[in-house]
Design an enzyme around this catalytic site. Structure first.
Site, PDB file in Angstrom:
ATOM      1  N   GLY A   1       0.830  -1.209   0.000  1.00 15.82           N
ATOM      2  CA  GLY A   1       0.000   0.000   0.000  1.00 15.82           C
ATOM      3  C   GLY A   1       0.860   1.253   0.000  1.00 15.82           C
TER       4      GLY A   1
ATOM      5  N   ARG B   1       1.125  -5.209  -6.020  1.00 12.61           N
ATOM      6  CA  ARG B   1       1.251  -6.486  -5.315  1.00 12.61           C
ATOM      7  C   ARG B   1       1.851  -7.451  -6.330  1.00 12.61           C
ATOM      8  NH1 ARG B   1      -0.484  -4.431  -0.318  1.00 12.61           N
ATOM      9  NH2 ARG B   1      -2.331  -3.230  -0.673  1.00 12.61           N
TER      10      ARG B   1
ATOM     11  N   ASP C   1       4.726  -5.170   6.123  1.00 10.80           N
ATOM     12  CA  ASP C   1       5.305  -6.464   6.501  1.00 10.80           C
ATOM     13  C   ASP C   1       5.467  -7.423   5.311  1.00 10.80           C
ATOM     14  OD1 ASP C   1       2.586  -6.735   6.333  1.00 10.80           O
ATOM     15  OD2 ASP C   1       2.343  -7.849   8.194  1.00 10.80           O
TER      16      ASP C   1
ATOM     17  N   THR D   1       3.746   2.884   5.479  1.00 14.77           N
ATOM     18  CA  THR D   1       2.322   2.530   5.518  1.00 14.77           C
ATOM     19  C   THR D   1       1.597   3.533   6.397  1.00 14.77           C
ATOM     20  OG1 THR D   1       0.711   0.975   6.461  1.00 14.77           O
ATOM     21  CG2 THR D   1       2.932   0.769   7.265  1.00 14.77           C
ATOM     22  N   ILE D   2       0.398   3.927   5.982  1.00 18.92           N
ATOM     23  CA  ILE D   2      -0.336   4.896   6.808  1.00 18.92           C
ATOM     24  C   ILE D   2      -0.842   4.247   8.094  1.00 18.92           C
ATOM     25  CG2 ILE D   2      -1.085   6.300   4.834  1.00 18.92           C
ATOM     26  CD1 ILE D   2      -3.952   5.085   5.335  1.00 18.92           C
ATOM     27  N   ASP D   3      -0.896   2.908   8.137  1.00 14.06           N
ATOM     28  CA  ASP D   3      -1.586   2.212   9.235  1.00 14.06           C
ATOM     29  C   ASP D   3      -0.842   2.214  10.575  1.00 14.06           C
ATOM     30  OD1 ASP D   3      -3.475   1.564   7.303  1.00 14.06           O
ATOM     31  OD2 ASP D   3      -2.466  -0.308   6.790  1.00 14.06           O
TER      32      ASP D   3
ATOM     33  N   ASP E   1       1.178   0.035  11.603  1.00 15.59           N
ATOM     34  CA  ASP E   1       0.993  -1.317  12.146  1.00 15.59           C
ATOM     35  C   ASP E   1       2.254  -2.173  12.113  1.00 15.59           C
ATOM     36  OD1 ASP E   1       1.070  -1.573   9.428  1.00 15.59           O
ATOM     37  OD2 ASP E   1      -0.683  -2.863   9.252  1.00 15.59           O
TER      38      ASP E   1
ATOM     39  N   MET F   1      -9.170   4.342   7.672  1.00 15.58           N
ATOM     40  CA  MET F   1      -8.334   3.169   7.364  1.00 15.58           C
ATOM     41  C   MET F   1      -7.442   2.807   8.551  1.00 15.58           C
ATOM     42  SD  MET F   1      -7.044   3.210   3.486  1.00 15.58           S
ATOM     43  CE  MET F   1      -8.052   2.467   2.234  1.00 15.58           C
TER      44      MET F   1
ATOM     45  N   ARG G   1      -6.279  -0.897   8.597  1.00 16.41           N
ATOM     46  CA  ARG G   1      -6.291  -2.376   8.612  1.00 16.41           C
ATOM     47  C   ARG G   1      -6.629  -2.878  10.017  1.00 16.41           C
ATOM     48  NH1 ARG G   1      -1.795  -5.266   4.963  1.00 16.41           N
ATOM     49  NH2 ARG G   1      -0.418  -4.450   6.545  1.00 16.41           N
TER      50      ARG G   1
ATOM     51  N   VAL H   1      -8.862   8.233   0.395  1.00 15.19           N
ATOM     52  CA  VAL H   1      -8.537   9.659   0.274  1.00 15.19           C
ATOM     53  C   VAL H   1      -7.430  10.033   1.269  1.00 15.19           C
ATOM     54  CG1 VAL H   1     -10.287  10.577   1.872  1.00 15.19           C
ATOM     55  CG2 VAL H   1      -9.612  11.899  -0.114  1.00 15.19           C
TER      56      VAL H   1
HETATM   57  P1  ADP Z   1       2.686  -4.550   2.533  1.00 15.13           P
HETATM   58  O1  ADP Z   1       4.156  -4.542   2.228  1.00 15.13           O
HETATM   59  O2  ADP Z   1       2.093  -3.181   2.571  1.00 15.13           O
HETATM   60  O3  ADP Z   1       2.401  -5.389   3.755  1.00 15.13           O
HETATM   61  P2  ADP Z   1       1.769  -6.762   0.856  1.00 15.13           P
HETATM   62  O4  ADP Z   1       1.486  -7.653   2.001  1.00 15.13           O
HETATM   63  O5  ADP Z   1       0.814  -6.747  -0.277  1.00 15.13           O
HETATM   64  O6  ADP Z   1       1.941  -5.240   1.295  1.00 15.13           O
HETATM   65  O7  ADP Z   1       3.210  -7.155   0.285  1.00 15.13           O
HETATM   66  C1  ADP Z   1       3.777  -6.465  -0.811  1.00 15.13           C
HETATM   67  C2  ADP Z   1       4.518  -7.450  -1.706  1.00 15.13           C
HETATM   68  O8  ADP Z   1       5.574  -8.094  -0.962  1.00 15.13           O
HETATM   69  C3  ADP Z   1       3.676  -8.612  -2.244  1.00 15.13           C
HETATM   70  O9  ADP Z   1       2.931  -8.286  -3.366  1.00 15.13           O
HETATM   71  C4  ADP Z   1       4.759  -9.645  -2.561  1.00 15.13           C
HETATM   72  O10 ADP Z   1       5.393  -9.373  -3.800  1.00 15.13           O
HETATM   73  C5  ADP Z   1       5.766  -9.429  -1.432  1.00 15.13           C
HETATM   74  N1  ADP Z   1       5.492 -10.410  -0.359  1.00 15.13           N
HETATM   75  C6  ADP Z   1       4.458 -10.429   0.503  1.00 15.13           C
HETATM   76  N2  ADP Z   1       4.491 -11.503   1.317  1.00 15.13           N
HETATM   77  C7  ADP Z   1       5.577 -12.206   0.954  1.00 15.13           C
HETATM   78  C8  ADP Z   1       6.173 -13.429   1.399  1.00 15.13           C
HETATM   79  N3  ADP Z   1       5.623 -14.152   2.395  1.00 15.13           N
HETATM   80  N4  ADP Z   1       7.301 -13.833   0.798  1.00 15.13           N
HETATM   81  C9  ADP Z   1       7.860 -13.115  -0.201  1.00 15.13           C
HETATM   82  N5  ADP Z   1       7.354 -11.967  -0.673  1.00 15.13           N
HETATM   83  C10 ADP Z   1       6.239 -11.499  -0.121  1.00 15.13           C
END
Ligand code: ADP
Length: 354
Positions: free
Chosen positions: A14, A75, A106, A128-130, A132, A172, A174, A255
């Site tokens: 995000g 993603r 994460d 991330t804005i969350d 978290d 928002m 999460r 927004v």
């Molecule tokens: P955020 O980083 O905000 O938590 P996502 O959970 O969608 O967002 O993760 C972003 C990207 O990181 C995913 O689209 C994927 O390419 C990669 N990713 C997420 N989880 C894993 C994982 N368990 N192992 C390897 N790459 C991952």
């Protein structure tokens, strides 16, 4: 020690305001240390599909003040597969990328850990804005998102006062209630509902009834996204039915993810970005850069991910096996501090916002 000639930057997951300030800081810090920089577009997707561009100091000009991310975000389910990882590693080889700074949440850090294990040194920045990510007090984007939220809620409050209404506003976050709690304090909301704490609906209804009887015209109730997609609207209906106060539901949604980053987010992103480059060049990797008690520091990514699971009560069998007793005690203390903070913010809303 590994000599870095070229590092890549990507943003993933995000988006959040301040990511551009982080991209700029990473690029400028690396170039000023004699290291080349490539921008990787659309997160891990760009690494897989070779969507990268050599950056000069001018490629990050005029972005410190813009929301979103000039590197875009996406993603990438493919990145979690062997095929995706092989393609990503091939791109790193082709461009001689020795290390990567990955900005995101994460999921992004999990990807960074996988890449590090395959020989590409990675450092994560919490974007991330969350808010978290348990290991850091603040994430990049959190402050701007809240500033946008309070501006919107202040406007709703004006019209609620004119029409003697109640606005239930979903923000928002999460599974985290941080945005909801802090904006509730800043806007003087009558009530707030977050996933971390049990909610006494009868007490809120009573508070609105009593205050209305004493002449209060406007009411704001903030609910966190983590309560579920129908919670806010259903609560709005119940408040109107039980109190007789005309009530409306508003979802701020994406927004608050955009817009001009605040001073605080620009500063945090810049300090973290610079720190990340210095860590990489000092030979360290698999770290997430954190802000703990207003000090920028590095935390091992595995530690940060397990700390998150502990905080969210999602620990799996064996998760703690590789940590020392002292580390586990430290994690428990960090979780307790965070919970105490959430409870204290909640108590403030209930005590002062009458
Ligand atoms: P955020 O980083 O905000 O938590 P996502 O959970 O969608 O967002 O993760 C972003 C990207 O990181 C995913 O689209 C994927 O390419 C990669 N990713 C997420 N989880 C894993 C994982 N368990 N192992 C390897 N790459 C991952």
């Amino acid at each position: 020690m590994k000599v870095f000639r070229k590092i890549g930057i990507l943003s993933s997951g995000g988006d959040a305001p301040g990511m551009n300030a982080a991209i700029r800081a990473v690029a400028r810090a690396a170039i000023s240390s004699g290291v080349q920089v490539v921008g990787i577009y659309s997160g891990y997707e760009g690494l897989i599909h070779d969507d990268v561009k050599d950056f000069t100091v001018r490629d990050v000009s005029n972005i410190v003040n813009h929301g979103g991310t000039v590197l875009f975000s996406a993603r990438s389910p493919l990145f979690k597969t062997k095929e995706g990882m092989d393609a990503a590693l091939e791109t790193c080889r082709r461009h001689a990328i020795d290390g990567i700074v990955a900005i995101g949440g994460d999921g992004t850090f999990r990807g960074a850990t996988d890449l590090t294990a395959h020989g590409v040194s990675c450092i994560g920045l919490p974007g991330t804005i969350d808010n978290d990510i348990t290991a850091t007090d603040y994430t990049i984007g959190f402050d701007t998102a809240m500033n946008t939220a309070i501006e919107m809620i202040d406007r709703l409050r004006d019209t609620c006062e004119s029409h003697a209404r109640c606005s239930v506003v979903e923000v928002m976050g999460r599974d985290a209630g941080d945005i909801a709690l802090q904006t509730a304090i800043a806007t003087g909301a009558t009530g707030v509902v977050v996933p971390e704490l049990s909610f006494d609906e009868a007490a809120l209804i009573e508070k609105i009834r009593t205050s209305r009887a004493l002449g209060k015209r406007n009411f704001i109730v903030i609910v966190a996204e983590g309560l579920g997609s129908t919670f806010g609207e259903e609560l709005t209906t119940r408040i109107e039915k039980e109190t007789g106060v005309e009530s409306r539901f508003a979802r701020l949604a994406h927004v608050i993810r955009g817009g001009v980053p605040s001073l605080r987010d620009r500063l945090l992103a810049t300090r973290m970005g610079e720190f990340a480059v210095d860590e990489l060049l000092a030979g360290r990797s698999n770290e997430v850069i954190c802000d703990v008690n207003n000090e920028i520091c590095a935390v091992d990514i595995d530690y940060a991910l397990i700390l998150d699971r502990m905080y969210k009560n999602k620990l799996k069998e064996g998760d703690l096996d590789r940590f020392t007793k002292e580390q586990i005690a430290e994690m428990q203390a960090a979780c307790a501090r965070r919970r105490a903070n959430i409870e204290s913010l909640y108590a403030t809303v209930n005590r002062l916002n009458l």
